[in-house]
Scaffold this active site. Structure first.
Site, PDB file in Angstrom:
ATOM      1  N   TYR A 143       0.832  -1.208   0.000  1.00  0.00           N
ATOM      2  CA  TYR A 143       0.000   0.000   0.000  1.00  0.00           C
ATOM      3  C   TYR A 143       0.862   1.252   0.000  1.00  0.00           C
ATOM      4  CZ  TYR A 143       1.332   0.686   4.848  1.00  0.00           C
ATOM      5  OH  TYR A 143       2.075   0.893   5.983  1.00  0.00           O
ATOM      6  N   PHE A 153       2.567   9.742   3.163  1.00  0.00           N
ATOM      7  CA  PHE A 153       2.803   9.696   4.606  1.00  0.00           C
ATOM      8  C   PHE A 153       3.113   8.287   5.100  1.00  0.00           C
ATOM      9  CE2 PHE A 153      -1.817   9.380   4.038  1.00  0.00           C
ATOM     10  CZ  PHE A 153      -2.107   8.228   4.750  1.00  0.00           C
ATOM     11  N   ASP A 154       2.854   7.274   4.255  1.00  0.00           N
ATOM     12  CA  ASP A 154       3.168   5.899   4.658  1.00  0.00           C
ATOM     13  C   ASP A 154       3.149   5.022   3.416  1.00  0.00           C
ATOM     14  OD1 ASP A 154       3.812   3.786   6.278  1.00  0.00           O
ATOM     15  OD2 ASP A 154       1.793   3.513   7.090  1.00  0.00           O
ATOM     16  N   ILE A 170      -8.722   0.864   9.445  1.00  0.00           N
ATOM     17  CA  ILE A 170      -9.698   1.949   9.476  1.00  0.00           C
ATOM     18  C   ILE A 170     -10.912   1.531   8.637  1.00  0.00           C
ATOM     19  CG2 ILE A 170      -8.024   3.798   9.887  1.00  0.00           C
ATOM     20  CD1 ILE A 170      -8.101   4.410   6.894  1.00  0.00           C
ATOM     21  N   TYR A 196      -9.313   8.867   9.826  1.00  0.00           N
ATOM     22  CA  TYR A 196      -8.862   9.238  11.174  1.00  0.00           C
ATOM     23  C   TYR A 196      -9.627  10.426  11.750  1.00  0.00           C
ATOM     24  CZ  TYR A 196      -5.162   5.979  10.092  1.00  0.00           C
ATOM     25  OH  TYR A 196      -4.459   4.839   9.756  1.00  0.00           O
ATOM     26  N   PHE A 213      -5.343   6.079  -0.905  1.00  0.00           N
ATOM     27  CA  PHE A 213      -4.523   4.878  -0.735  1.00  0.00           C
ATOM     28  C   PHE A 213      -4.539   4.058  -2.018  1.00  0.00           C
ATOM     29  CE2 PHE A 213      -5.463   5.694   3.740  1.00  0.00           C
ATOM     30  CZ  PHE A 213      -4.248   5.414   4.357  1.00  0.00           C
TER      31      PHE A 213
END
Length: 221
Positions: A143, A153-154, A170, A196, A213
């Site tokens: 991902y 961010f990730d 989530i 979030y 994502f």
């Protein structure tokens, strides 16, 4: 609220950041004693905390506030500071909420993008041919997570894939993964209430932020 309070506490406890010289420029810090090093370390911690919250501040003004607060001559009370910080946070949250809603409204009109009843949006990049995971399954995925401005961010890409229970992600992922088939790749556009929400993740995801994502489903167990 914790972040707002911690800023005030750390600043008041800091033993110095340094102050401007007569010509208005900030002198280079000279650490000659243990107290100098301790003071500098507190200053660095304050700066890192502020950077994690993506705040653009006047360093000279921050330094002046620390100096005055330590001398008990601060021009604002703690209550006034709290009001200013809360108002700033609320403006940022409202701005991000509006930006996210506008993005999702426009994105919903783009070719290939589908919207579910919950408001989750998705686009199939590569159709899978296997089974679809259920909420009680564990999946292995690659991902990449991005903010609306494109900042990553990730990401697991370039490293080990993530193996995790579907039901513990989530909400946007829980729903989105069950729309995928094994071997498939999908892009999810997740409203903040399915991600979030108002809490965000300090230093990574702003409150009320919609997220993007790209997910590749590698395995289902």
């Amino acid at each position: 609220m914790k972040n707002i309070l911690s800023i005030g506490v750390v600043i008041l406890l800091a033993t110095a950041i340094g102050c401007s010289s007569d010509n208005g420029t900030m002198p280079i810090a000279q650490m000659k004693t243990q107290q100098d090093s301790l003071s500098y370390a507190y200053g660095v911690q304050i700066a890192e905390m502020l950077k994690q919250q993506n705040k653009t501040l006047d360093a000279d003004m921050v330094a002046a506030a620390v100096k005055e607060a330590l001398a008990d001559t601060a021009q604002l009370s703690l209550e006034q500071c709290q009001e200013i910080l809360i108002a700033d946070q609320q403006r940022a949250m409202e701005g991000m909420k509006n930006e996210s809603e506008a993005f999702l409204a426009e994105n919903a009109t783009k070719p290939g993008v589908q919207t579910t009843a919950s408001g989750l949006q998705y686009k199939v990049i590569q159709e899978g041919t296997g089974a679809s995971p259920k909420a009680e399954d564990t999946v292995t995925i690659h991902y990449t997570g991005k903010l609306l401005d494109g900042n990553v961010f990730d990401s697991s890409v370039g490293g080990e894939p993530l193996t995790y229970p579907v039901g513990q992600f989530i909400q946007g992922w829980i729903e989105g993964l069950q729309l995928m088939k094994l071997g498939g790749k999908m892009e999810l556009y997740i409203p903040s209430n399915l991600a979030y929400g108002e809490r965000g993740i300090s230093g990574a995801i702003p409150p009320n932020a919609a997220l993007i994502f790209e997910i590749e489903l590698l395995d289902i167990k």
